[in-house]
Design a protein around this motif. Structure first.
Motif, PDB file in Angstrom:
ATOM      1  N   GLU A 241      15.216  -3.943  17.375  1.00 57.69           N
ATOM      2  CA  GLU A 241      15.752  -3.887  18.728  1.00 57.69           C
ATOM      3  C   GLU A 241      17.041  -4.703  18.703  1.00 57.69           C
ATOM      4  OE1 GLU A 241      15.886  -2.631  22.504  1.00 57.69           O
ATOM      5  OE2 GLU A 241      14.036  -2.329  21.406  1.00 57.69           O
ATOM      6  N   ALA A 242      18.146  -4.100  19.142  1.00 58.24           N
ATOM      7  CA  ALA A 242      19.430  -4.805  19.181  1.00 58.24           C
ATOM      8  C   ALA A 242      20.210  -4.314  20.394  1.00 58.24           C
ATOM      9  CB  ALA A 242      20.223  -4.559  17.900  1.00 58.24           C
ATOM     10  N   PRO A 243      21.024  -5.172  20.992  1.00 57.02           N
ATOM     11  CA  PRO A 243      21.752  -4.756  22.190  1.00 57.02           C
ATOM     12  C   PRO A 243      22.800  -3.680  21.929  1.00 57.02           C
ATOM     13  CG  PRO A 243      22.432  -6.952  21.519  1.00 57.02           C
ATOM     14  CD  PRO A 243      21.264  -6.564  20.657  1.00 57.02           C
ATOM     15  N   ASP A 244      23.315  -3.616  20.684  1.00 56.13           N
ATOM     16  CA  ASP A 244      24.322  -2.603  20.364  1.00 56.13           C
ATOM     17  C   ASP A 244      24.428  -2.442  18.854  1.00 56.13           C
ATOM     18  OD1 ASP A 244      26.147  -4.664  19.370  1.00 56.13           O
ATOM     19  OD2 ASP A 244      26.644  -5.065  21.462  1.00 56.13           O
ATOM     20  N   LEU A 245      25.217  -1.454  18.438  1.00 55.57           N
ATOM     21  CA  LEU A 245      25.364  -1.144  17.026  1.00 55.57           C
ATOM     22  C   LEU A 245      25.979  -2.302  16.246  1.00 55.57           C
ATOM     23  CD1 LEU A 245      25.101   0.896  14.713  1.00 55.57           C
ATOM     24  CD2 LEU A 245      27.336   1.810  15.378  1.00 55.57           C
TER      25      LEU A 245
ATOM     26  N   GLU B  72      20.554   2.071   5.406  1.00 58.56           N
ATOM     27  CA  GLU B  72      21.136   3.033   6.345  1.00 58.56           C
ATOM     28  C   GLU B  72      20.638   2.668   7.738  1.00 58.56           C
ATOM     29  OE1 GLU B  72      21.357   7.642   6.045  1.00 58.56           O
ATOM     30  OE2 GLU B  72      19.561   7.160   7.204  1.00 58.56           O
ATOM     31  N   VAL B  73      21.550   2.548   8.687  1.00 56.64           N
ATOM     32  CA  VAL B  73      21.225   2.179  10.069  1.00 56.64           C
ATOM     33  C   VAL B  73      21.460   3.389  10.951  1.00 56.64           C
ATOM     34  CG1 VAL B  73      21.774   0.636  11.983  1.00 56.64           C
ATOM     35  CG2 VAL B  73      21.907  -0.207   9.620  1.00 56.64           C
ATOM     36  N   ARG B  74      20.416   3.790  11.697  1.00 57.57           N
ATOM     37  CA  ARG B  74      20.524   4.938  12.607  1.00 57.57           C
ATOM     38  C   ARG B  74      19.860   4.612  13.923  1.00 57.57           C
ATOM     39  NH1 ARG B  74      18.402  10.125   9.493  1.00 57.57           N
ATOM     40  NH2 ARG B  74      19.162  11.126  11.362  1.00 57.57           N
ATOM     41  N   PRO B  75      20.566   4.870  15.038  1.00 58.26           N
ATOM     42  CA  PRO B  75      19.945   4.629  16.351  1.00 58.26           C
ATOM     43  C   PRO B  75      18.922   5.714  16.680  1.00 58.26           C
ATOM     44  CG  PRO B  75      22.151   5.520  16.641  1.00 58.26           C
ATOM     45  CD  PRO B  75      21.957   5.314  15.153  1.00 58.26           C
TER      46      PRO B  75
END
Length: 107
Positions: free
Chosen positions: A79-83, A102-105
C-alpha cells in the motif's frame, strides 16, 4: 493505492541466497510504516502447473507458462500513496533482495 511488486530471479545469474535476515527486517519496516499487505516466495518453476479451461475440458500442463531464464520468484503487495513512494520502496527492496523487481498498480 495498492501495488504488486514481482520479484524476478534469473536462472543464469541468480540473486544471493543469504538475504533472508535483511528481507525480514525490510518487511518489518514495511509493516511498521503501513505499506505491508502481503508477501510470499514461490517454489521453483519446475513445481508450476498451467491450467487452461477455455475448451471443452480442463487441460493441465506441467511446468511454467513460459520458458525463460528469468522467472517470478516471489511477490509483495504494498500500500503506497502514489507510484513515487512505491518505486522508492522498490529501489530499496531490489538492493536488499538482490533481484530485479517489477512494480504494477492494481486497477
Amino acid at each position: 493505492m495498492r501495488y504488486l511488486v514481482s520479484v524476478i530471479d534469473d536462472k543464469d545469474d541468480p540473486g544471493s541466497t543469504d538475504r533472508g535476515p535483511a528481507i525480514s527486517a525490510f518487511n518489518k519496516r514495511l509493516m511498521a510504516e503501513g505499506h505491508w499487505v502481503f508477501a510470499g516466495g514461490l517454489a521453483d518453476t519446475d513445481a508450476a502447473t498451467v491450467v487452461d479451461s477455455r475448451g471443452e475440458q480442463a487441460v493441465f500442463s506441467d511446468g511454467p507458462f513460459l520458458e525463460s531464464k528469468e522467472y517470478l520468484a516471489g511477490v509483495w503487495v504494498w500500500e503506497a500513496p502514489d507510484l513515487d513512494v512505491a518505486l522508492a520502496l522498490a529501489a530499496e527492496a531490489s538492493e536488499i533482495c538482490d533481484r530485479k523487481l517489477e512494480v504494477r498498480p492494481f486497477l
